[in-house]
Structure formats: C-alpha cells, structure tokens
Design an enzyme around this catalytic site. Structure first.
Site, mmCIF file in Angstrom:
data_model
loop_
_atom_site.group_PDB
_atom_site.id
_atom_site.type_symbol
_atom_site.label_atom_id
_atom_site.label_comp_id
_atom_site.label_asym_id
_atom_site.label_seq_id
_atom_site.Cartn_x
_atom_site.Cartn_y
_atom_site.Cartn_z
ATOM 1 N N GLU A 229 4.981 -10.583 -14.212
ATOM 2 C CA GLU A 229 4.310 -9.611 -13.339
ATOM 3 C C GLU A 229 5.338 -8.672 -12.722
ATOM 4 O OE1 GLU A 229 1.780 -8.216 -12.293
ATOM 5 O OE2 GLU A 229 0.039 -9.508 -12.030
ATOM 6 N N ASP A 230 4.897 -7.474 -12.401
ATOM 7 C CA ASP A 230 5.780 -6.539 -11.690
ATOM 8 C C ASP A 230 5.885 -6.911 -10.214
ATOM 9 O OD1 ASP A 230 3.093 -5.885 -11.214
ATOM 10 O OD2 ASP A 230 3.364 -3.734 -11.456
ATOM 11 N N ASP B 30 1.235 -9.068 -4.663
ATOM 12 C CA ASP B 30 0.924 -8.482 -3.375
ATOM 13 C C ASP B 30 -0.017 -9.456 -2.642
ATOM 14 O OD1 ASP B 30 0.752 -6.457 -1.449
ATOM 15 O OD2 ASP B 30 -0.889 -5.452 -2.453
ATOM 16 N N PHE C 104 5.055 0.572 0.073
ATOM 17 C CA PHE C 104 4.615 0.890 -1.284
ATOM 18 C C PHE C 104 5.818 1.353 -2.110
ATOM 19 C CE2 PHE C 104 2.669 3.118 -4.785
ATOM 20 C CZ PHE C 104 1.644 2.256 -5.117
ATOM 21 N N ARG D 76 7.186 5.311 -13.297
ATOM 22 C CA ARG D 76 7.449 4.017 -13.945
ATOM 23 C C ARG D 76 8.834 3.979 -14.576
ATOM 24 N NH1 ARG D 76 2.621 1.080 -14.168
ATOM 25 N NH2 ARG D 76 0.725 2.258 -14.534
HETATM 26 P P1 5GP Z 1 -2.572 -8.217 -5.950
HETATM 27 O O1 5GP Z 1 -3.819 -8.702 -6.592
HETATM 28 O O2 5GP Z 1 -1.442 -9.216 -5.908
HETATM 29 O O3 5GP Z 1 -2.862 -7.661 -4.579
HETATM 30 O O4 5GP Z 1 -2.182 -6.951 -6.791
HETATM 31 C C1 5GP Z 1 -1.019 -6.801 -7.492
HETATM 32 C C2 5GP Z 1 -1.010 -5.425 -8.119
HETATM 33 O O5 5GP Z 1 -1.099 -4.404 -7.119
HETATM 34 C C3 5GP Z 1 0.309 -5.180 -8.822
HETATM 35 O O6 5GP Z 1 0.291 -5.634 -10.158
HETATM 36 C C4 5GP Z 1 0.452 -3.670 -8.693
HETATM 37 O O7 5GP Z 1 -0.236 -3.044 -9.749
HETATM 38 C C5 5GP Z 1 -0.249 -3.321 -7.400
HETATM 39 N N1 5GP Z 1 0.719 -3.156 -6.292
HETATM 40 C C6 5GP Z 1 0.850 -3.912 -5.192
HETATM 41 N N2 5GP Z 1 1.833 -3.477 -4.386
HETATM 42 C C7 5GP Z 1 2.365 -2.397 -5.002
HETATM 43 C C8 5GP Z 1 3.439 -1.498 -4.671
HETATM 44 O O8 5GP Z 1 4.141 -1.571 -3.641
HETATM 45 N N3 5GP Z 1 3.687 -0.490 -5.567
HETATM 46 C C9 5GP Z 1 2.968 -0.348 -6.720
HETATM 47 N N4 5GP Z 1 3.323 0.665 -7.513
HETATM 48 N N5 5GP Z 1 1.957 -1.160 -7.055
HETATM 49 C C10 5GP Z 1 1.655 -2.183 -6.211
#
Ligand code: 5GP
Length: 179
Positions: free
Chosen positions: A99-100, A103, A152, A165
């Site tokens: 995963e990137d 959150d 963010f 990206r």
């Molecule tokens: P979660 O379900 O954990 O809230 O969502 C994770 C997804 O939210 C990540 O895969 C990403 O696509 C997006 N996301 C959450 N925080 C960030 C951030 O700081 N920057 C970016 N570009 N995407 C984020």
C-alpha cells in the site's frame, strides 16, 4: 521544488535507504518461501517497483484496484468496490499487500476481509506511509516505512487529482491547493 508544494517531507535519498531496509527485512522473514506481492493501484506502483527489487526471493506480482464509495472529498466509508481483481487463485500462497498509505485503515481492512476469504497461506501488509492519528479501525501494517502527521501528502506514487505521482520525494501540498 514545485510551487504547489509546501515542503518536502521525505527526501529521495532517505526513501531509497528505507525501501532497501524494508526489502532486507522482508527477505529475511520469508526466507525459503515464495511470495505473491499484491500492489493496490494506483498509489503503490512507485513504491512497489522499488521494493520488489530489494526483495531477494522468488516472487510474483499482481495488482488490485479498488475505489471507495463516495467522491473525492468524502471520507472513505470502508465499503470498497473492486475495479480490478487479482488474475489468479491465491489459495495457499503467501500474499504481501503493498500500500502507499494507510489513513483511516478502512480500505485495507475491507481488502483484507476479501482476500482472507480466499484462503491464502499467509497474508501480510507492507505500507510505505502510515497516518496513525487518523485510524478508525484497529489495524497495523506488518511492515511500515514512515509514520507521518495528518497532512495531505503527494509524490512517490501518491496523487492529488492524478497529479504528482512521479515526484521522487514525498511532499506536503499547499493547503490552498485543496481548500
Ligand atoms: P483509508 O481507507 O486508509 O482511509 O484510505 C487510504 C487511501 O486514501 C490511500 O490509499 C490513498 O489513496 C488515500 N490517502 C490517504 N491519505 C492520503 C494523503 O495524504 N495523500 C494522498 N495522495 N492520498 C491519501
């Protein structure tokens, strides 16, 4: 640095060292085994490309793409729609999800449920970034690059409106870009 960015949070050289470390740990942990590395599109592609070259094990790669219900500005609900699924049956395999960023953890928690139902031999998660302060479900990655504050970020695979990206570093976007 690009003018839409507020500051660089993690520099290119730092990332290189961290990814190498993660690769070494994963290589050690899975010694003698084979891996199926599953990247979650699109954010993980840059990290995954670097990471797999630091894993000195026989491995295969595959990808999944999911989208949360709700628009860009809405918080992830946790219910995800599968836009692209794995190509093969994963029963009995050692899955490493890449995963990137984690959150709230809702997306990943849903994905783990889907994949566990397919009876892999094992399933672990490697995330490049982690925002622990935002977590809504009790979930921790097995391998974690960096804990970051609730800001963010873009770059190294992460986007804002599909841009940034390709930045080789991680940066905080100027808040006026999205407010
Ligand atoms: P979660 O379900 O954990 O809230 O969502 C994770 C997804 O939210 C990540 O895969 C990403 O696509 C997006 N996301 C959450 N925080 C960030 C951030 O700081 N920057 C970016 N570009 N995407 C984020």
């Amino acid at each position: 640095m690009e003018r839409d960015l507020q500051k660089v949070l993690i520099a290119e050289e730092e990332i290189r060292i961290k990814v190498r470390e993660l690769g070494e740990i994963i290589t050690r942990d899975y010694q003698g085994q084979e891996l199926l590395v599953v990247g979650i599109l699109k954010g993980s592609v840059v990290f995954m490309g670097d990471l797999i070259r630091e894993i000195k094990l026989p491995l295969q790669i595959d990808f999944m793409e999911v989208s949360s219900y709700g628009g860009k500005t809405t918080e992830s609900s946790g219910a995800v729609r599968i836009l692209k699924d794995l190509e093969r049956n994963v029963e009995g395999q050692n899955i490493l999800i890449v995963e990137d960023i984690i959150d709230t953890g809702l997306t990943l928690s849903y994905l783990l449920d889907i994949l566990r139902a397919r009876k892999p031999g094992s399933i672990k998660v490697c995330t490049f970034l982690n925002k622990p302060s935002r977590r809504k479900v009790n979930l921790q990655a097995d391998y974690n690059g960096y804990d970051i504050p609730d800001e963010f970020v873009v770059g190294y695979g992460l986007d804002y409106g599909e841009h940034y990206r390709n930045l080789p570093y991680v940066a905080v976007l100027k808040p006026e870009m999205y407010t």
